[in-house]
Motif scaffolding. Structure first.
Motif, PDB file in Angstrom:
ATOM      1  N   ALA A  57      93.597  61.030  67.104  1.00 20.67           N
ATOM      2  CA  ALA A  57      94.739  60.626  66.272  1.00 20.67           C
ATOM      3  C   ALA A  57      94.866  59.104  66.231  1.00 20.67           C
ATOM      4  N   THR A  58      94.688  58.463  67.375  1.00 22.77           N
ATOM      5  CA  THR A  58      94.747  56.996  67.441  1.00 22.77           C
ATOM      6  C   THR A  58      93.633  56.381  66.605  1.00 22.77           C
ATOM      7  N   ALA A  59      92.432  56.924  66.727  1.00 19.89           N
ATOM      8  CA  ALA A  59      91.288  56.393  65.982  1.00 19.89           C
ATOM      9  C   ALA A  59      91.475  56.582  64.481  1.00 19.89           C
ATOM     10  N   LEU A  60      91.972  57.741  64.068  1.00 13.36           N
ATOM     11  CA  LEU A  60      92.153  57.990  62.632  1.00 13.36           C
ATOM     12  C   LEU A  60      93.212  57.072  62.032  1.00 13.36           C
ATOM     13  N   ALA A  61      94.173  56.636  62.834  1.00 16.43           N
ATOM     14  CA  ALA A  61      95.175  55.681  62.350  1.00 16.43           C
ATOM     15  C   ALA A  61      94.504  54.359  61.969  1.00 16.43           C
ATOM     16  N   GLU A  62      93.371  54.061  62.611  1.00 15.36           N
ATOM     17  CA  GLU A  62      92.631  52.836  62.322  1.00 15.36           C
ATOM     18  C   GLU A  62      91.522  53.056  61.290  1.00 15.36           C
ATOM     19  N   LEU A  63      91.359  54.294  60.850  1.00 15.21           N
ATOM     20  CA  LEU A  63      90.336  54.655  59.855  1.00 15.21           C
ATOM     21  C   LEU A  63      91.019  55.405  58.702  1.00 15.21           C
ATOM     22  N   PRO A  64      91.865  54.709  57.922  1.00 16.10           N
ATOM     23  CA  PRO A  64      92.687  55.401  56.928  1.00 16.10           C
ATOM     24  C   PRO A  64      91.917  56.084  55.798  1.00 16.10           C
ATOM     25  N   MET A  65      90.663  55.735  55.596  1.00 13.14           N
ATOM     26  CA  MET A  65      89.886  56.371  54.533  1.00 13.14           C
ATOM     27  C   MET A  65      89.236  57.670  54.996  1.00 13.14           C
ATOM     28  N   TRP A  66      89.394  58.003  56.279  1.00 15.33           N
ATOM     29  CA  TRP A  66      88.811  59.207  56.858  1.00 15.33           C
ATOM     30  C   TRP A  66      89.909  60.220  57.141  1.00 15.33           C
ATOM     31  N   SER A  67      89.559  61.486  57.054  1.00 16.22           N
ATOM     32  CA  SER A  67      90.503  62.545  57.395  1.00 16.22           C
ATOM     33  C   SER A  67      89.804  63.535  58.319  1.00 16.22           C
ATOM     34  N   GLY A  68      90.593  64.347  58.973  1.00 19.17           N
ATOM     35  CA  GLY A  68      90.031  65.351  59.862  1.00 19.17           C
ATOM     36  C   GLY A  68      90.754  65.366  61.182  1.00 19.17           C
ATOM     37  N   PRO A 111      89.909  66.539  65.756  1.00 17.74           N
ATOM     38  CA  PRO A 111      88.980  66.598  66.888  1.00 17.74           C
ATOM     39  C   PRO A 111      87.674  67.333  66.599  1.00 17.74           C
ATOM     40  N   ASP A 112      87.666  68.184  65.571  1.00 17.13           N
ATOM     41  CA  ASP A 112      86.454  68.949  65.253  1.00 17.13           C
ATOM     42  C   ASP A 112      85.543  68.244  64.259  1.00 17.13           C
ATOM     43  N   GLY A 113      85.942  67.050  63.783  1.00 11.68           N
ATOM     44  CA  GLY A 113      85.116  66.296  62.851  1.00 11.68           C
ATOM     45  C   GLY A 113      85.957  65.558  61.834  1.00 11.68           C
ATOM     46  N   ILE A 114      85.355  64.536  61.243  1.00  7.07           N
ATOM     47  CA  ILE A 114      86.057  63.741  60.226  1.00  7.07           C
ATOM     48  C   ILE A 114      85.187  63.634  58.982  1.00  7.07           C
ATOM     49  N   GLU A 115      85.839  63.295  57.869  1.00  7.64           N
ATOM     50  CA  GLU A 115      85.094  63.133  56.629  1.00  7.64           C
ATOM     51  C   GLU A 115      85.734  62.067  55.746  1.00  7.64           C
ATOM     52  N   ARG A 116      84.906  61.561  54.869  1.00  3.52           N
ATOM     53  CA  ARG A 116      85.331  60.581  53.876  1.00  3.52           C
ATOM     54  C   ARG A 116      84.482  60.784  52.633  1.00  3.52           C
ATOM     55  N   THR A 117      85.085  60.580  51.472  1.00  5.36           N
ATOM     56  CA  THR A 117      84.335  60.626  50.222  1.00  5.36           C
ATOM     57  C   THR A 117      84.259  59.216  49.648  1.00  5.36           C
ATOM     58  N   LEU A 118      83.040  58.747  49.437  1.00  5.92           N
ATOM     59  CA  LEU A 118      82.812  57.464  48.774  1.00  5.92           C
ATOM     60  C   LEU A 118      82.815  57.710  47.275  1.00  5.92           C
ATOM     61  N   GLU A 119      83.520  56.891  46.533  1.00  8.30           N
ATOM     62  CA  GLU A 119      83.509  56.981  45.073  1.00  8.30           C
ATOM     63  C   GLU A 119      82.829  55.732  44.542  1.00  8.30           C
ATOM     64  N   LEU A 120      81.703  55.928  43.884  1.00  6.27           N
ATOM     65  CA  LEU A 120      80.881  54.826  43.405  1.00  6.27           C
ATOM     66  C   LEU A 120      80.945  54.741  41.883  1.00  6.27           C
ATOM     67  N   ARG A 146      77.441  64.213  44.748  1.00  3.53           N
ATOM     68  CA  ARG A 146      77.883  64.853  43.503  1.00  3.53           C
ATOM     69  C   ARG A 146      78.186  63.763  42.492  1.00  3.53           C
ATOM     70  N   TRP A 147      77.260  63.508  41.609  1.00  6.82           N
ATOM     71  CA  TRP A 147      77.357  62.507  40.555  1.00  6.82           C
ATOM     72  C   TRP A 147      77.733  61.146  41.123  1.00  6.82           C
ATOM     73  N   THR A 148      78.994  60.714  41.065  1.00  8.46           N
ATOM     74  CA  THR A 148      79.358  59.379  41.555  1.00  8.46           C
ATOM     75  C   THR A 148      80.083  59.427  42.899  1.00  8.46           C
ATOM     76  N   LYS A 149      80.071  60.594  43.534  1.00 11.08           N
ATOM     77  CA  LYS A 149      80.772  60.747  44.813  1.00 11.08           C
ATOM     78  C   LYS A 149      79.798  61.200  45.899  1.00 11.08           C
ATOM     79  N   VAL A 150      80.003  60.638  47.092  1.00 11.74           N
ATOM     80  CA  VAL A 150      79.223  61.028  48.262  1.00 11.74           C
ATOM     81  C   VAL A 150      80.216  61.414  49.353  1.00 11.74           C
ATOM     82  N   ARG A 151      80.186  62.671  49.738  1.00 10.35           N
ATOM     83  CA  ARG A 151      81.052  63.143  50.826  1.00 10.35           C
ATOM     84  C   ARG A 151      80.273  63.043  52.134  1.00 10.35           C
ATOM     85  N   LEU A 152      80.892  62.399  53.116  1.00  9.61           N
ATOM     86  CA  LEU A 152      80.298  62.246  54.439  1.00  9.61           C
ATOM     87  C   LEU A 152      81.115  63.067  55.427  1.00  9.61           C
TER      88      LEU A 152
END
Length: 99
Positions: A13-24, A26-35, A64-70
Motif C-alpha cells: 500500500a505504501t509503495a503503490l502510493a508512490e506509484l500512482p500509475m500502477w494499480s493492484g 500484494p498479488d501483483g500490480i499492473e499499468r497500461t501505457l498509452e502510446l 493492443r494497438w496503441t496500448k501496452v498492459r504490463l
C-alpha cells in the motif's frame, strides 16, 4: 541470485502510493501505457524488455494497438516483491504520465 521476499500488504500500500500509475495489490500490480501509435507501442515493448533483462525480472506484456498492459509479480515469492517495485519505478521513469 536469491529473490527478495514477498512484501506485506502495508508495504505494498505504501509503495503503490508512490506509484500512482500502477494499480493492484500484494498479488501483483499492473499499468497500461498509452502510446501515440502502434509503432510507438511496439517500441515501448522493446524498451521495457531491455529493462526487464537488466533486472532479470520479466513482466507479462499485452500489446493492443496503441496500448501496452504490463503486469508484474514475482511468481516464485507468491506475490509482490521489491524487484517488482523496482521494475515499476524504472518503467515510470521511462514512461512518465502524459498530460
Amino acid at each position: 541470485m536469491p529473490r527478495p521476499p514477498r512484501l506485506s500488504p502495508d508495504d505494498v500500500a505504501t509503495a503503490l502510493a508512490e506509484l500512482p500509475m500502477w494499480s493492484g495489490g500484494p498479488d501483483g500490480i499492473e499499468r497500461t501505457l498509452e502510446l501515440p501509435s502502434f509503432r510507438a507501442a511496439v517500441e515501448a515493448v522493446s524498451v521495457v524488455a531491455d529493462v526487464a533483462e537488466q533486472l532479470d525480472h520479466h513482466p507479462d506484456m499485452d500489446l493492443r494497438w496503441t496500448k501496452v498492459r504490463l503486469a508484474v509479480v514475482t511468481h516464485s515469492a507468491g506475490g509482490l516483491t521489491e524487484l517488482d517495485l523496482e521494475l515499476a519505478r524504472r518503467v515510470d521513469a521511462l514512461f512518465p504520465a502524459r498530460d
